[in-house]
Design a protein around this motif. Structure first.
Motif, mmCIF file in Angstrom:
data_model
loop_
_atom_site.group_PDB
_atom_site.id
_atom_site.type_symbol
_atom_site.label_atom_id
_atom_site.label_comp_id
_atom_site.label_asym_id
_atom_site.label_seq_id
_atom_site.Cartn_x
_atom_site.Cartn_y
_atom_site.Cartn_z
ATOM 1 N N VAL A 35 -24.241 29.731 33.725
ATOM 2 C CA VAL A 35 -24.012 28.282 33.805
ATOM 3 C C VAL A 35 -23.413 27.779 32.494
ATOM 4 O O VAL A 35 -22.468 26.974 32.499
ATOM 5 C CB VAL A 35 -25.314 27.532 34.150
ATOM 6 N N LEU A 36 -23.940 28.254 31.371
ATOM 7 C CA LEU A 36 -23.394 27.848 30.074
ATOM 8 C C LEU A 36 -21.930 28.263 29.959
ATOM 9 O O LEU A 36 -21.094 27.496 29.464
ATOM 10 C CB LEU A 36 -24.219 28.443 28.935
ATOM 11 N N ALA A 37 -21.601 29.455 30.434
ATOM 12 C CA ALA A 37 -20.207 29.903 30.426
ATOM 13 C C ALA A 37 -19.340 28.975 31.272
ATOM 14 O O ALA A 37 -18.219 28.643 30.880
ATOM 15 C CB ALA A 37 -20.111 31.338 30.937
ATOM 16 N N CYS A 38 -19.862 28.541 32.416
ATOM 17 C CA CYS A 38 -19.112 27.606 33.274
ATOM 18 C C CYS A 38 -18.852 26.289 32.548
ATOM 19 O O CYS A 38 -17.765 25.712 32.666
ATOM 20 C CB CYS A 38 -19.862 27.348 34.577
ATOM 21 N N TYR A 42 -15.203 24.892 31.745
ATOM 22 C CA TYR A 42 -14.771 23.595 32.268
ATOM 23 C C TYR A 42 -14.147 22.737 31.171
ATOM 24 O O TYR A 42 -13.113 22.108 31.379
ATOM 25 C CB TYR A 42 -15.943 22.870 32.918
ATOM 26 N N PHE A 43 -14.773 22.726 30.006
ATOM 27 C CA PHE A 43 -14.296 21.852 28.940
ATOM 28 C C PHE A 43 -13.242 22.488 28.035
ATOM 29 O O PHE A 43 -12.476 21.774 27.389
ATOM 30 C CB PHE A 43 -15.471 21.340 28.098
ATOM 31 N N PHE A 44 -13.204 23.814 27.977
ATOM 32 C CA PHE A 44 -12.278 24.497 27.064
ATOM 33 C C PHE A 44 -11.550 25.645 27.762
ATOM 34 O O PHE A 44 -11.400 26.727 27.201
ATOM 35 C CB PHE A 44 -13.039 25.042 25.854
ATOM 36 N N VAL A 47 -8.770 27.948 26.145
ATOM 37 C CA VAL A 47 -9.183 28.944 25.154
ATOM 38 C C VAL A 47 -9.915 30.091 25.832
ATOM 39 O O VAL A 47 -9.560 31.258 25.664
ATOM 40 C CB VAL A 47 -10.096 28.300 24.080
ATOM 41 N N PHE A 48 -10.952 29.769 26.606
ATOM 42 C CA PHE A 48 -11.858 30.788 27.123
ATOM 43 C C PHE A 48 -11.287 31.639 28.251
ATOM 44 O O PHE A 48 -11.831 32.685 28.561
ATOM 45 C CB PHE A 48 -13.177 30.164 27.573
ATOM 46 N N THR A 49 -10.211 31.205 28.882
ATOM 47 C CA THR A 49 -9.618 32.034 29.936
ATOM 48 C C THR A 49 -8.372 32.774 29.463
ATOM 49 O O THR A 49 -7.742 33.469 30.247
ATOM 50 C CB THR A 49 -9.263 31.183 31.176
ATOM 51 N N GLY A 94 -7.198 28.856 37.945
ATOM 52 C CA GLY A 94 -7.155 27.431 37.643
ATOM 53 C C GLY A 94 -8.595 26.932 37.573
ATOM 54 O O GLY A 94 -9.386 27.182 38.486
ATOM 55 N N ILE A 95 -8.947 26.279 36.479
ATOM 56 C CA ILE A 95 -10.335 25.860 36.293
ATOM 57 C C ILE A 95 -10.528 24.463 36.893
ATOM 58 O O ILE A 95 -10.006 23.476 36.380
ATOM 59 C CB ILE A 95 -10.730 25.864 34.807
ATOM 60 N N THR A 96 -11.246 24.436 37.999
ATOM 61 C CA THR A 96 -11.677 23.197 38.631
ATOM 62 C C THR A 96 -13.158 23.354 38.924
ATOM 63 O O THR A 96 -13.712 24.457 38.820
ATOM 64 C CB THR A 96 -10.934 22.938 39.945
ATOM 65 N N PHE A 97 -13.788 22.269 39.311
ATOM 66 C CA PHE A 97 -15.203 22.355 39.652
ATOM 67 C C PHE A 97 -15.415 23.360 40.784
ATOM 68 O O PHE A 97 -16.321 24.198 40.718
ATOM 69 C CB PHE A 97 -15.759 20.982 40.041
ATOM 70 N N LEU A 98 -14.568 23.300 41.820
ATOM 71 C CA LEU A 98 -14.726 24.203 42.968
ATOM 72 C C LEU A 98 -14.435 25.659 42.612
ATOM 73 O O LEU A 98 -15.136 26.561 43.079
ATOM 74 C CB LEU A 98 -13.844 23.752 44.130
ATOM 75 N N SER A 99 -13.411 25.895 41.789
ATOM 76 C CA SER A 99 -13.119 27.285 41.419
ATOM 77 C C SER A 99 -14.248 27.863 40.565
ATOM 78 O O SER A 99 -14.605 29.036 40.701
ATOM 79 C CB SER A 99 -11.777 27.401 40.697
ATOM 80 N N LEU A 100 -14.819 27.028 39.680
ATOM 81 C CA LEU A 100 -15.958 27.495 38.877
ATOM 82 C C LEU A 100 -17.172 27.778 39.749
ATOM 83 O O LEU A 100 -17.876 28.765 39.542
ATOM 84 C CB LEU A 100 -16.327 26.462 37.812
#
Length: 152
Positions: A35-38, A42-44, A47-49, A94-100
């Motif tokens: 969850v912390l990784a998510c 989500y916010f960065f 960088v992280f991907t 692509g980082i979205t709420f649903l993809s996460l």
């Protein structure tokens, strides 16, 4: 509280692999790490991907894990492997709420169920097995996210 590890190099590594106190939270600390990784993703996400960041993160995680003398093969309080697995699961996505949400569900499924070859790589010695099973789970999750996106 009894000491669960001994740092052969530096206790900073212990703080890194447990994400401070998060690894010691009760009931499924690996889920908390995911969850912390998510949240980080989500916010960065830029960088992280990034593949180079993910590779550097895995190398640093492996160095940290191998610097600790552990009493058991994959102690639950070490959760940096879940963070690395989530980063791999979401690399190139692509980082979205649903993809996460989908990446989280797939990664946790593979990490918990451990289908072949995940269970096999988990048996590697020292920190290699601790990290390898989550790397493979992240790859499986990433591939299914790609497949799902192409089918839509």
């Amino acid at each position: 509280m009894t000491k669960r590890f001994t740092a052969t190099t530096n206790s900073v590594f212990h703080f890194f692999v447990t994400l401070g106190p998060i690894g010691y939270l009760p009931y499924a600390p690996g889920t908390y790490g995911s969850v912390l990784a998510c949240i980080f993703l989500y916010f960065f996400s830029s960088v992280f991907t990034h593949p180079l960041f993910v590779l550097i993160f895995i190398v640093v995680s492996l160095i940290a894990l191998n610097s600790l003398t552990l009493e058991v093969n994959d102690p639950g309080y070490i959760i940096i492997d879940e963070v690395a697995g989530m980063f791999i699961a979401m690399t190139g996505q692509g980082i979205t709420f649903l993809s996460l949400l989908a990446g989280f569900a797939l990664f946790r499924f593979f990490d918990i169920v451990k289908p072949y070859p995940i269970r096999r790589v988990e048996a590697l010695p020292k920190g290699y097995g601790i990290l390898a099973d989550d790397i493979v789970a992240g790859v499986f999750a990433n591939l299914l996210l790609i497949l799902g996106r192409r089918m839509m």
